[in-house]
Design an enzyme around this catalytic site. Structure first.
Site, PDB file in Angstrom:
ATOM      1  N   LYS A  47       0.808  -1.227   0.000  1.00 21.99           N
ATOM      2  CA  LYS A  47       0.000   0.000   0.000  1.00 21.99           C
ATOM      3  C   LYS A  47       0.842   1.279   0.000  1.00 21.99           C
ATOM      4  CE  LYS A  47      -3.982  -2.066   2.246  1.00 21.99           C
ATOM      5  NZ  LYS A  47      -4.901  -2.043   3.379  1.00 21.99           N
ATOM      6  N   ASP A  83      -9.699   2.552   2.533  1.00 25.29           N
ATOM      7  CA  ASP A  83      -9.628   2.025   3.910  1.00 25.29           C
ATOM      8  C   ASP A  83     -10.220   3.013   4.916  1.00 25.29           C
ATOM      9  OD1 ASP A  83      -8.506  -0.466   3.427  1.00 25.29           O
ATOM     10  OD2 ASP A  83      -6.443   0.240   3.649  1.00 25.29           O
ATOM     11  N   GLY A 108      -1.137   0.919  15.994  1.00 27.86           N
ATOM     12  CA  GLY A 108      -0.656   0.622  14.639  1.00 27.86           C
ATOM     13  C   GLY A 108      -0.787   1.826  13.733  1.00 27.86           C
ATOM     14  N   GLY A 110       1.285   3.677  12.476  1.00 25.06           N
ATOM     15  CA  GLY A 110       2.356   3.916  11.502  1.00 25.06           C
ATOM     16  C   GLY A 110       2.194   3.169  10.201  1.00 25.06           C
ATOM     17  N   ASN A 133       2.097   3.537  18.153  1.00 24.16           N
ATOM     18  CA  ASN A 133       2.760   2.674  17.164  1.00 24.16           C
ATOM     19  C   ASN A 133       4.028   2.098  17.758  1.00 24.16           C
ATOM     20  OD1 ASN A 133       2.444   1.809  14.329  1.00 24.16           O
ATOM     21  ND2 ASN A 133       4.509   2.650  14.099  1.00 24.16           N
ATOM     22  N   TYR A 214      -9.281  -9.476  10.487  1.00 28.34           N
ATOM     23  CA  TYR A 214     -10.450 -10.356  10.344  1.00 28.34           C
ATOM     24  C   TYR A 214      -9.963 -11.796  10.301  1.00 28.34           C
ATOM     25  CZ  TYR A 214      -8.964  -9.124   5.607  1.00 28.34           C
ATOM     26  OH  TYR A 214      -8.209  -8.846   4.508  1.00 28.34           O
ATOM     27  N   GLY A 235     -12.667  -6.949  11.680  1.00 27.73           N
ATOM     28  CA  GLY A 235     -12.450  -6.220  10.432  1.00 27.73           C
ATOM     29  C   GLY A 235     -13.308  -6.627   9.249  1.00 27.73           C
TER      30      GLY A 235
HETATM   31  P1  NAP Z   1       1.486  -2.320   7.373  1.00 31.09           P
HETATM   32  O1  NAP Z   1       1.490  -1.091   6.538  1.00 31.09           O
HETATM   33  O2  NAP Z   1       2.538  -3.346   7.158  1.00 31.09           O
HETATM   34  O3  NAP Z   1       1.516  -1.834   8.919  1.00 31.09           O
HETATM   35  C1  NAP Z   1       1.693  -2.765   9.951  1.00 31.09           C
HETATM   36  C2  NAP Z   1       1.484  -2.068  11.285  1.00 31.09           C
HETATM   37  O4  NAP Z   1       1.508  -3.058  12.300  1.00 31.09           O
HETATM   38  C3  NAP Z   1       2.560  -1.050  11.620  1.00 31.09           C
HETATM   39  O5  NAP Z   1       1.988  -0.025  12.384  1.00 31.09           O
HETATM   40  C4  NAP Z   1       3.538  -1.893  12.458  1.00 31.09           C
HETATM   41  O6  NAP Z   1       4.318  -1.130  13.357  1.00 31.09           O
HETATM   42  C5  NAP Z   1       2.550  -2.717  13.241  1.00 31.09           C
HETATM   43  N1  NAP Z   1       3.149  -3.947  13.752  1.00 31.09           N
HETATM   44  C6  NAP Z   1       3.596  -5.010  13.042  1.00 31.09           C
HETATM   45  N2  NAP Z   1       4.045  -5.973  13.868  1.00 31.09           N
HETATM   46  C7  NAP Z   1       3.901  -5.487  15.139  1.00 31.09           C
HETATM   47  C8  NAP Z   1       4.181  -6.015  16.443  1.00 31.09           C
HETATM   48  N3  NAP Z   1       4.718  -7.234  16.593  1.00 31.09           N
HETATM   49  N4  NAP Z   1       3.875  -5.258  17.511  1.00 31.09           N
HETATM   50  C9  NAP Z   1       3.309  -4.033  17.371  1.00 31.09           C
HETATM   51  N5  NAP Z   1       3.026  -3.484  16.162  1.00 31.09           N
HETATM   52  C10 NAP Z   1       3.309  -4.202  15.059  1.00 31.09           C
HETATM   53  O7  NAP Z   1       0.111  -3.110   7.239  1.00 31.09           O
HETATM   54  P2  NAP Z   1      -1.364  -2.525   6.947  1.00 31.09           P
HETATM   55  O8  NAP Z   1      -1.682  -2.695   5.523  1.00 31.09           O
HETATM   56  O9  NAP Z   1      -1.485  -1.183   7.563  1.00 31.09           O
HETATM   57  O10 NAP Z   1      -2.262  -3.581   7.756  1.00 31.09           O
HETATM   58  C11 NAP Z   1      -2.269  -3.548   9.164  1.00 31.09           C
HETATM   59  C12 NAP Z   1      -3.475  -4.316   9.703  1.00 31.09           C
HETATM   60  O11 NAP Z   1      -4.665  -3.740   9.229  1.00 31.09           O
HETATM   61  C13 NAP Z   1      -3.509  -5.774   9.320  1.00 31.09           C
HETATM   62  O12 NAP Z   1      -3.896  -6.522  10.447  1.00 31.09           O
HETATM   63  C14 NAP Z   1      -4.590  -5.868   8.278  1.00 31.09           C
HETATM   64  O13 NAP Z   1      -5.283  -7.102   8.303  1.00 31.09           O
HETATM   65  C15 NAP Z   1      -5.525  -4.760   8.740  1.00 31.09           C
HETATM   66  N6  NAP Z   1      -6.328  -4.198   7.652  1.00 31.09           N
HETATM   67  C16 NAP Z   1      -7.651  -4.540   7.617  1.00 31.09           C
HETATM   68  C17 NAP Z   1      -8.468  -4.014   6.633  1.00 31.09           C
HETATM   69  C18 NAP Z   1      -9.917  -4.380   6.616  1.00 31.09           C
HETATM   70  O14 NAP Z   1     -10.588  -4.075   5.627  1.00 31.09           O
HETATM   71  N7  NAP Z   1     -10.451  -4.976   7.655  1.00 31.09           N
HETATM   72  C19 NAP Z   1      -7.952  -3.162   5.657  1.00 31.09           C
HETATM   73  C20 NAP Z   1      -6.606  -2.851   5.729  1.00 31.09           C
HETATM   74  C21 NAP Z   1      -5.793  -3.386   6.717  1.00 31.09           C
HETATM   75  P3  NAP Z   1       5.753  -0.530  12.919  1.00 31.09           P
HETATM   76  O15 NAP Z   1       5.458   0.767  12.249  1.00 31.09           O
HETATM   77  O16 NAP Z   1       6.494  -0.411  14.187  1.00 31.09           O
HETATM   78  O17 NAP Z   1       6.359  -1.546  11.970  1.00 31.09           O
END
Ligand code: NAP
Length: 265
Positions: A47, A83, A108, A110, A133, A214, A235
């Site tokens: 993304k 989103d 989260g 970030g 974050n 989800y 989700g």
């Molecule tokens: P992303 O850009 O890779 O971001 C991942 C996030 O998770 C970052 O803030 C990261 O923190 C944090 N993170 C990863 N591992 C971690 C840990 N062990 N402890 C604490 N924080 C951690 O991914 P994304 O696309 O934003 O997706 C993130 C989540 O949103 C996923 O679970 C995804 O399923 C969900 N999502 C759901 C929908 C929906 O329609 N329901 C849509 C989009 C996304 P750092 O910055 O420190 O790396």
């Protein structure tokens, strides 16, 4: 859910999944016009990198710095982000609340989803936004960007309207007492073995808890919310709503949301 929508609208097209490695993304996107795609959704980890690879961004996507939807217009690729508005619709449908009336704590902040949710909260004028974050610098950077959108006009208030919080129990406990809606937009909870990003002892019955993760069963965060007596939602509703908005972006028509919900569930 998109195939169900296509069939229901009599559109003779198909939706399919493709696993694209990060170093293939540019080439994969450039193939879309030649292969007759009308658009794609992008998910982890594409993304944020895709923002620099498309030809145009809409206003919201430019602010967020992450896209989940690409529309093919001739040879041009236009990026947008559903989103944020999808999350807003999900909160309204699951909790009968508008973001503007809520004090939101966002875990989260970030990542791509976290940035979109934070911007949506700010643009709808939520009462309060606390950003959390793992890598705190990313939340601080986001707070700098959001400052003009979420100006604190109150003369005095017990807590600031926009704050960055370290991911630490003491700080979280204080913030959660000043929150209505806790959102997990981190990827913690995606794997079966993941713990809850917050323990039940940090949660309370007055809270609404939205987990963007989800899963087939209850996510670890929603299990913790139930233990604490808080209401919770996962989700699926955001997935549905962001997908419906993507459909509307590609086809310039209303999405058959009920058909999509049935297919998704
Ligand atoms: P992303 O850009 O890779 O971001 C991942 C996030 O998770 C970052 O803030 C990261 O923190 C944090 N993170 C990863 N591992 C971690 C840990 N062990 N402890 C604490 N924080 C951690 O991914 P994304 O696309 O934003 O997706 C993130 C989540 O949103 C996923 O679970 C995804 O399923 C969900 N999502 C759901 C929908 C929906 O329609 N329901 C849509 C989009 C996304 P750092 O910055 O420190 O790396």
């Amino acid at each position: 859910m998109h195939n169900a929508a296509l069939t229901s609208c009599g559109l003779k097209m198909q939706s399919a999944r493709f696993q694209i490695a990060p170093d293939e993304l540019d080439r994969a996107l450039r193939l879309l016009p030649a292969l007759g795609f009308i658009g794609v959704n992008l998910t982890i980890p594409h993304k944020i990198p895709a923002v620099g690879l498309v030809d145009e961004l809409d206003d919201f996507a430019r602010k967020v710095g992450a896209i989940n939807t690409v529309r093919v217009e001739g040879e041009k690729l236009v990026g947008s982000n559903t989103d944020g508005p999808g999350f807003s619709r999900a909160v309204r449908s699951d909790f009968s609340m508008d973001l503007r009336d809520l004090r939101v704590l966002l875990l989260g902040a970030g990542g791509g989803a976290g940035r979109a949710i934070a911007w949506q909260c700010a643009l709808e004028g939520c009462e309060r936004l606390a950003l959390v974050n793992r890598t705190i610098e990313k939340a601080q950077q986001l707070a700098t960007e959001l400052k003009t959108a979420l100006v604190d006009t109150r003369v005095s208030a017990p807590v600031a309207r926009l704050e960055v919080i370290p991911w630490e129990e003491r700080a979280l406990r204080l913030q959660i007492a000043n929150s209505d809606l806790v959102v997990n937009a981190s990827s913690v909870g995606m794997r079966r073995s993941d713990p809850s990003p917050l323990s039940a002892s940090l949660l309370a019955p007055h809270l609404m808890v939205y987990d963007t993760v989800y899963a087939r069963g209850r996510t670890p965060l929603l299990a913790a919310a139930a233990e604490a007596g808080a209401s919770g939602s996962d989700g699926h509703s955001m997935l549905l709503q962001q997908g419906a908005l993507s459909f509307e972006t590609w086809f310039d028509r209303d999405a058959p949301v009920d058909v999509m919900r049935k297919a998704l569930l």
